[in-house]
Scaffold this motif. Structure first.
Motif, PDB file in Angstrom:
ATOM      1  N   GLY A 147      39.003  43.179  31.164  1.00  0.00           N
ATOM      2  CA  GLY A 147      37.664  43.743  31.296  1.00  0.00           C
ATOM      3  C   GLY A 147      36.611  42.865  30.656  1.00  0.00           C
ATOM      4  O   GLY A 147      35.492  42.726  31.175  1.00  0.00           O
ATOM      5  N   TRP A 163      33.418  41.174  32.501  1.00  0.00           N
ATOM      6  CA  TRP A 163      32.072  41.438  31.973  1.00  0.00           C
ATOM      7  C   TRP A 163      31.301  40.116  31.801  1.00  0.00           C
ATOM      8  O   TRP A 163      30.151  40.006  32.207  1.00  0.00           O
ATOM      9  CB  TRP A 163      32.207  42.167  30.638  1.00  0.00           C
ATOM     10  CG  TRP A 163      30.913  42.542  29.976  1.00  0.00           C
ATOM     11  CD1 TRP A 163      30.176  41.779  29.121  1.00  0.00           C
ATOM     12  CD2 TRP A 163      30.210  43.790  30.110  1.00  0.00           C
ATOM     13  NE1 TRP A 163      29.062  42.460  28.702  1.00  0.00           N
ATOM     14  CE2 TRP A 163      29.053  43.695  29.293  1.00  0.00           C
ATOM     15  CE3 TRP A 163      30.452  44.960  30.818  1.00  0.00           C
ATOM     16  CZ2 TRP A 163      28.158  44.744  29.173  1.00  0.00           C
ATOM     17  CZ3 TRP A 163      29.551  46.012  30.702  1.00  0.00           C
ATOM     18  CH2 TRP A 163      28.415  45.897  29.887  1.00  0.00           C
ATOM     19  N   VAL A 178      34.731  48.534  28.932  1.00  0.00           N
ATOM     20  CA  VAL A 178      35.503  47.328  28.618  1.00  0.00           C
ATOM     21  C   VAL A 178      36.524  47.734  27.562  1.00  0.00           C
ATOM     22  O   VAL A 178      36.149  48.149  26.462  1.00  0.00           O
ATOM     23  CB  VAL A 178      34.605  46.192  28.075  1.00  0.00           C
ATOM     24  CG1 VAL A 178      35.453  44.999  27.674  1.00  0.00           C
ATOM     25  CG2 VAL A 178      33.568  45.784  29.116  1.00  0.00           C
TER      26      VAL A 178
END
Length: 223
Positions: A46, A50, A41
């Motif tokens: 990202g 997640w 990440v």
């Protein structure tokens, strides 16, 4: 009376899920710090992905299922013992276990400010979702409401961790929260009709991240 009860329920949920409620949630990242360190990440996109995966198929989903079961079984000590034991067993690492146990203990301790007999039925080591589900039910708070509040608090915690880890800014964080709002509502709605057969995750990297975090050299968070 109904309107007042609704307001009381809302105020309690706001208090319990507030970052200021003394459970120490701000000190945990649920393995996100390890994912950032491993460069899995690295930016706001990202972080968004997640958190979304955790909501749909990961830890937050399983927490929602366990919360639902505790809410439904809050009047039965044996049921709560069984659900709490299963919830503890689902913790896939030492850090994840400590996180959910310590948050659960802290929540129970602070929530005693709102007296209820449910505290006598809870096991000595309830996990965080089990504690919240049982206490919310004892205070006549609707299942879908507490599920939505819990999931929203969970994503807010991860967004805050992402900001402190430097992969997103505050504006990015607000945008992620807005984008995931519909998903939170959908997951809360689905989780409200789940059984234990609906437990399970498909987020292997996220589930093992807390394990890697245990040996990470430099750490800001406890998980």
């Amino acid at each position: 009376m109904t309107a007042k009860r609704n307001v009381d329920s809302l105020l309690r949920l706001m208090a319990w899920m507030s970052p200021a409620f003394p459970v120490g949630a701000f000190s945990y990242s649920g393995g996100l710090e390890s994912a950032v360190d491993d460069r899995r990440v690295s930016n706001a996109a990202g972080l968004d992905e997640w958190i979304a995966l955790s909501l749909r198929r990961g830890t937050l989903w399983n927490d929602a299922v366990m919360l639902c079961q505790a809410w439904k079984g809050f009047e039965d000590r044996a049921v709560l013992d069984e659900i709490a034991a299963l919830s503890r067993a689902l913790a896939g690492s030492a850090e994840r276990y400590r996180e959910t146990i310590l948050l659960g203990d802290a929540f129970v301790g602070a929530a005693r400010a709102w007296p209820s007999s449910v505290f006598e039925r809870l096991p000595q080591t309830p996990t965080y979702p089990v504690a919240i589900g049982a206490v919310a039910a004892a205070h006549d708070i609707g299942l879908e409401d507490v599920l939505a509040a819990y999931l929203h608090a969970g994503l807010s915690q991860l967004i805050s961790a992402g900001i402190r880890l430097g992969v997103a800014g505050q504006t990015d964080g607000v945008a992620i929260m807005a984008r995931l709002e519909e998903m939170v509502a959908d997951v809360a709605g689905r989780a409200g009709s789940t059984t234990l057969d609906d437990l399970g995750s498909a987020t292997i990297i996220a589930d093992t991240a807390p394990m890697r975090h245990e040996v990470q050299a430099t750490r800001l968070f406890r998980s």
